[in-house]
Design an enzyme around this catalytic site. Structure first.
Site, PDB file in Angstrom:
ATOM      1  N   GLY A  39       0.831  -1.200   0.000  1.00 24.36           N
ATOM      2  CA  GLY A  39       0.000   0.000   0.000  1.00 24.36           C
ATOM      3  C   GLY A  39       0.863   1.246   0.000  1.00 24.36           C
ATOM      4  N   CYS A  40       0.370   2.316   0.584  1.00 21.91           N
ATOM      5  CA  CYS A  40       1.107   3.584   0.620  1.00 21.91           C
ATOM      6  C   CYS A  40       2.471   3.397   1.283  1.00 21.91           C
ATOM      7  CB  CYS A  40       0.291   4.625   1.388  1.00 21.91           C
ATOM      8  SG  CYS A  40       1.158   6.194   1.616  1.00 21.91           S
ATOM      9  N   TYR A  41       3.518   3.820   0.608  1.00 20.15           N
ATOM     10  CA  TYR A  41       4.854   3.600   1.163  1.00 20.15           C
ATOM     11  C   TYR A  41       5.129   4.414   2.411  1.00 20.15           C
ATOM     12  CZ  TYR A  41       5.943   7.222  -2.483  1.00 20.15           C
ATOM     13  OH  TYR A  41       5.947   8.319  -3.332  1.00 20.15           O
ATOM     14  N   TRP A  42       4.377   5.475   2.636  1.00 23.76           N
ATOM     15  CA  TRP A  42       4.546   6.230   3.887  1.00 23.76           C
ATOM     16  C   TRP A  42       4.287   5.327   5.089  1.00 23.76           C
ATOM     17  CZ3 TRP A  42       0.752  10.703   2.268  1.00 23.76           C
ATOM     18  CH2 TRP A  42       1.342  11.462   1.251  1.00 23.76           C
ATOM     19  N   CYS A  43       3.278   4.457   4.963  1.00 26.75           N
ATOM     20  CA  CYS A  43       2.899   3.566   6.067  1.00 26.75           C
ATOM     21  C   CYS A  43       3.977   2.520   6.324  1.00 26.75           C
ATOM     22  CB  CYS A  43       1.582   2.859   5.754  1.00 26.75           C
ATOM     23  SG  CYS A  43       0.173   3.947   5.462  1.00 26.75           S
TER      24      CYS A  43
END
Length: 207
Positions: A39-43
């Site tokens: 999913g979102c790489y920030w997470c």
């Protein structure tokens, strides 16, 4: 709730129990890398930055048909790229097995091309292996998770050979640390970090 309870139990026994290193296992001095998309790489980045043994977690793109794609290009879903995090770790402190266990704990591997409200092939669940050892380790943990019936739906995490990894723009790096109070960070990233800290409390870096 059922899934969380199962993961908590597995964290202490069975699949998610940390393996003890054999006294005869030789220690290595070189760092290793593995590239994961959840999913979102920030997470993903925010979680692994807190795991003992991880030297760096870099947000970027891989699996792209376009050379050095921009964030905007990847967001179209037309590049074939996935938002991914390249993790560099010390195998004397953590292991590929543990890294995979964290991976399958903090994202949903049963939703195809989606994590929460983020949808598209760029948000697919994938392990990008660089050699047969990494591929086999990934296959083994997926098999174990399926056998233990941890998830109610089939695991759709793809295993893809690592090609070129492109580092994302600077403002994507350490995004959570630099933007803790933004709504997305509070509502999406923070719960993942809290779940990780609960299940892997003995494996956290000292702050």
């Amino acid at each position: 709730m059922k899934k969380i309870i199962a993961l908590i139990l597995l964290a202490s026994t069975g699949i998610f129990a940390q393996q003890k290193e054999s006294k005869n296992t030789p220690k290595t001095t070189s760092l290793e890398t593995i590239t994961l998309a959840g999913g979102c790489y920030w997470c993903v980045e925010a979680v692994y930055e807190n795991l003992k043994g991880v030297q760096s977690a870099v947000s970027g793109f891989t699996g792209s048909k376009v050379k050095n794609p921009t964030y905007e290009e990847v967001c179209t879903g037309n590049t074939g790229a996935a938002e991914a995090v390249q993790i560099t770790y010390d195998p004397n402190t953590t292991s590929l097995d543990e890294i995979f266990k964290v991976f399958f704990t903090v994202h949903d591997p049963t939703t195809l091309n989606r994590q929460g409200a983020d949808s598209g092939t760029q948000y697919r669940s994938a392990i990008f292996y660089k050699n047969e050892t990494q591929k086999k380790a990934a296959q083994d943990i997926i098999f174990s998770l399926k056998k233990a019936k941890v998830y109610d739906a089939p695991i759709v995490t793809s295993l893809e050979p690592l090609t070129q990894f492109y580092k994302a723009e600077d403002y994507h790096q350490n995004y959570y640390q630099n933007n803790k109070y933004q709504p997305y960070c509070q509502m999406v990233i923070q719960p993942k970090i809290e779940k990780f800290e609960k299940l892997f409390k003995d494996r956290l870096k000292k702050k």
